[in-house]
Design an enzyme around this catalytic site. Sequence first.
Site, PDB file in Angstrom:
ATOM      1  N   LYS A  84      -0.626   2.090  -3.918  1.00 10.74           N
ATOM      2  CA  LYS A  84       0.407   2.461  -2.936  1.00 10.74           C
ATOM      3  C   LYS A  84       1.763   1.804  -3.239  1.00 10.74           C
ATOM      4  O   LYS A  84       2.753   2.098  -2.574  1.00 10.74           O
ATOM      5  CB  LYS A  84      -0.049   2.079  -1.529  1.00 10.74           C
ATOM      6  CG  LYS A  84      -1.078   3.046  -0.953  1.00 10.74           C
ATOM      7  CD  LYS A  84      -1.333   2.761   0.506  1.00 10.74           C
ATOM      8  CE  LYS A  84      -2.249   3.816   1.125  1.00 10.74           C
ATOM      9  NZ  LYS A  84      -2.696   3.426   2.461  1.00 10.74           N
ATOM     10  N   ARG A 114       5.053   3.700  -3.847  1.00 14.21           N
ATOM     11  CA  ARG A 114       5.765   4.240  -2.687  1.00 14.21           C
ATOM     12  C   ARG A 114       7.066   3.508  -2.390  1.00 14.21           C
ATOM     13  O   ARG A 114       7.970   4.076  -1.806  1.00 14.21           O
ATOM     14  CB  ARG A 114       4.855   4.182  -1.452  1.00 14.21           C
ATOM     15  CG  ARG A 114       3.662   5.086  -1.594  1.00 14.21           C
ATOM     16  CD  ARG A 114       2.772   4.978  -0.389  1.00 14.21           C
ATOM     17  NE  ARG A 114       1.772   6.042  -0.408  1.00 14.21           N
ATOM     18  CZ  ARG A 114       1.062   6.402   0.633  1.00 14.21           C
ATOM     19  NH1 ARG A 114       1.222   5.788   1.787  1.00 14.21           N
ATOM     20  NH2 ARG A 114       0.197   7.379   0.539  1.00 14.21           N
ATOM     21  N   GLU A 158       4.694   3.689   6.885  1.00  9.04           N
ATOM     22  CA  GLU A 158       3.410   3.069   6.568  1.00  9.04           C
ATOM     23  C   GLU A 158       3.540   1.729   5.843  1.00  9.04           C
ATOM     24  O   GLU A 158       2.536   1.162   5.432  1.00  9.04           O
ATOM     25  CB  GLU A 158       2.515   4.057   5.808  1.00  9.04           C
ATOM     26  CG  GLU A 158       2.095   5.180   6.737  1.00  9.04           C
ATOM     27  CD  GLU A 158       1.161   6.205   6.125  1.00  9.04           C
ATOM     28  OE1 GLU A 158       0.808   6.050   4.942  1.00  9.04           O
ATOM     29  OE2 GLU A 158       0.806   7.152   6.847  1.00  9.04           O
ATOM     30  N   ARG A 160      -6.086  16.825   7.146  1.00  6.41           N
ATOM     31  CA  ARG A 160      -5.697  15.808   6.161  1.00  6.41           C
ATOM     32  C   ARG A 160      -6.541  14.546   6.324  1.00  6.41           C
ATOM     33  O   ARG A 160      -6.020  13.445   6.487  1.00  6.41           O
ATOM     34  CB  ARG A 160      -4.198  15.478   6.281  1.00  6.41           C
ATOM     35  CG  ARG A 160      -3.318  16.527   5.601  1.00  6.41           C
ATOM     36  CD  ARG A 160      -1.844  16.162   5.653  1.00  6.41           C
ATOM     37  NE  ARG A 160      -1.128  16.947   6.652  1.00  6.41           N
ATOM     38  CZ  ARG A 160      -0.611  16.462   7.776  1.00  6.41           C
ATOM     39  NH1 ARG A 160      -0.704  15.176   8.053  1.00  6.41           N
ATOM     40  NH2 ARG A 160       0.009  17.245   8.609  1.00  6.41           N
TER      41      ARG A 160
END
Length: 428
Positions: free
Chosen positions: A249, A252, A318, A376
């Site tokens: 991640k 990102r 997030e 999702r």
Amino acid sequence: MLCRSLRYFRYRLFRWTLTGICCSLTLLFLVSRGKSPVNQYRNLELVEEDPRYYVNCTGIINGDEETVILAKLQTLSIVYKKRPVLSEKDYIDFSKHCSNFTKVQRYITFPLSKEEEEFPIAYSVVIHHRIDMFEKLLRTIYAPQNVYCIHVDKKSPEIFLNAARSIASCFDNVFIASQLENVTYASWSRVQADVNCMKDLLQRNLTWKYLINLCGMDFPLKTNLEMVEKLKALKGANSLETEKTSPHKEKRWKHSYKVVNGKIKDTDINKEAPPIESPMFSGGAYFVASRNFVEYLFKSPKILRFIEWEKDTYSPDEHMWATLQRMPDVPGSVPVNNKFDISDMNSLARLVKWSYLEGDISKGAPYPPCTGVHIRSVCVFGAGDLKWMLQQHHLFANKFDTAVDGIALQCLEEHLRHKAMYNLLNYT
Ligand SMILES: *[C@@H]1O[C@H](CO)[C@@H](O)[C@H](O)[C@H]1NC(C)=O
Ligand SMILES: *[C@@H]1O[C@H](CO)[C@@H](O)[C@H](O)[C@H]1NC(C)=O
Ligand SMILES: *[C@@H]1O[C@H](CO)[C@@H](O)[C@H](O)[C@H]1NC(C)=O
Ligand SMILES: *[C@@H]1O[C@H](CO)[C@@H](O)[C@H](O)[C@H]1NC(C)=O
């Protein structure tokens, strides 16, 4: 003998007189208050008037298997699927007459307890469609001492915005955000929508204690009183998911992203390191934040620089809140050390079921399988999920959808209202 009867008669007379005085006084008190509490209570209970859609919500909330199966069959029936849903235009007409609207939709227009009255909660609600779902959410979380900022996506149809405005105009403490964003999935605009509401809410003449952010598919699992009790117990701390970032991640926020034709794109350009000394953390879009936390964001130059830096990352919602929650000077934050990691299950903010984690709890899964459908990888809850969900500590759960399982929402709404009213009766 006669004497005894006489004495008894006098005694009865005395009792009658006493009862009479008490009754008159009570009546006088109730008349002076305008309404009897019992009537207020009755007026606020939710009633599903149409017998075609009857559902035994007690059975659903108890997790009674047969009732859950019957409910599932009902949600699949044509009669149920075709049940009337109010449109934007219906809501505009309906909420033109505010007193009728709030009465028919059973809004709670007086604080249910002193404890709640003294602990106002602020909400930032980000919506883009489905006015009926929004109104259902609003009437469930509404309390006159709280304050609600509604952010409507700039690209939503005008009639949707008008309907939301019309509903908000019935309440002094519900308003549309002063600045509306064109919200693109996974882009900064999603965070900016909440930031706009934060600014508006700080401007309000009300010292709310905590801020909760919501979207149109969230629904509460607790009554306002239960929320107040849980928020008080936090003693100024925030409650949100914040965990070590998994390596996949990191891209990102290591790359610069930009919105092209309404979609977020990786520019493949490397970003500078974040302008903070503490590490980056991962979490969700939802928070339960103290007023001090919100005020601090707009006061600290370091945080304002960090917020600027976040603007071209992928899905900043997030990692931004999760990282702020680990910065040592931020009010209500927790230390950087990984022993202070908070999972979504351990934070109050949101209960979500991810398809790949569902399973048998006795064999180590965090939650039982979804009884609705997945979007999702996220569970859209069914009526069969409620019993377990109501045992969790979270204030809200995501996702609910009347088009997937209207019974789950109906029974949850009924359950919460019943609980709130039961408390009211205990107070009066
Ligand atoms: C609703 O379900 C419960 C089981 O949880 C049952 O005890 C009750 O009798 C049912 N009520 C009706 C009206 O069917
Ligand atoms: C109140 O609203 C309901 C539902 O829209 C409607 O049927 C009713 O006629 C309204 N009553 C008044 C007095 O406006
Ligand atoms: C804000 O609150 C103060 C103190 O309670 C009050 O005097 C003032 O009129 C309020 N202002 C507005 C705009 O409501
Ligand atoms: C919002 O963004 C979309 C996609 O970029 C664009 O087509 C639309 O015109 C924008 N709408 C507004 C009101 O800015």
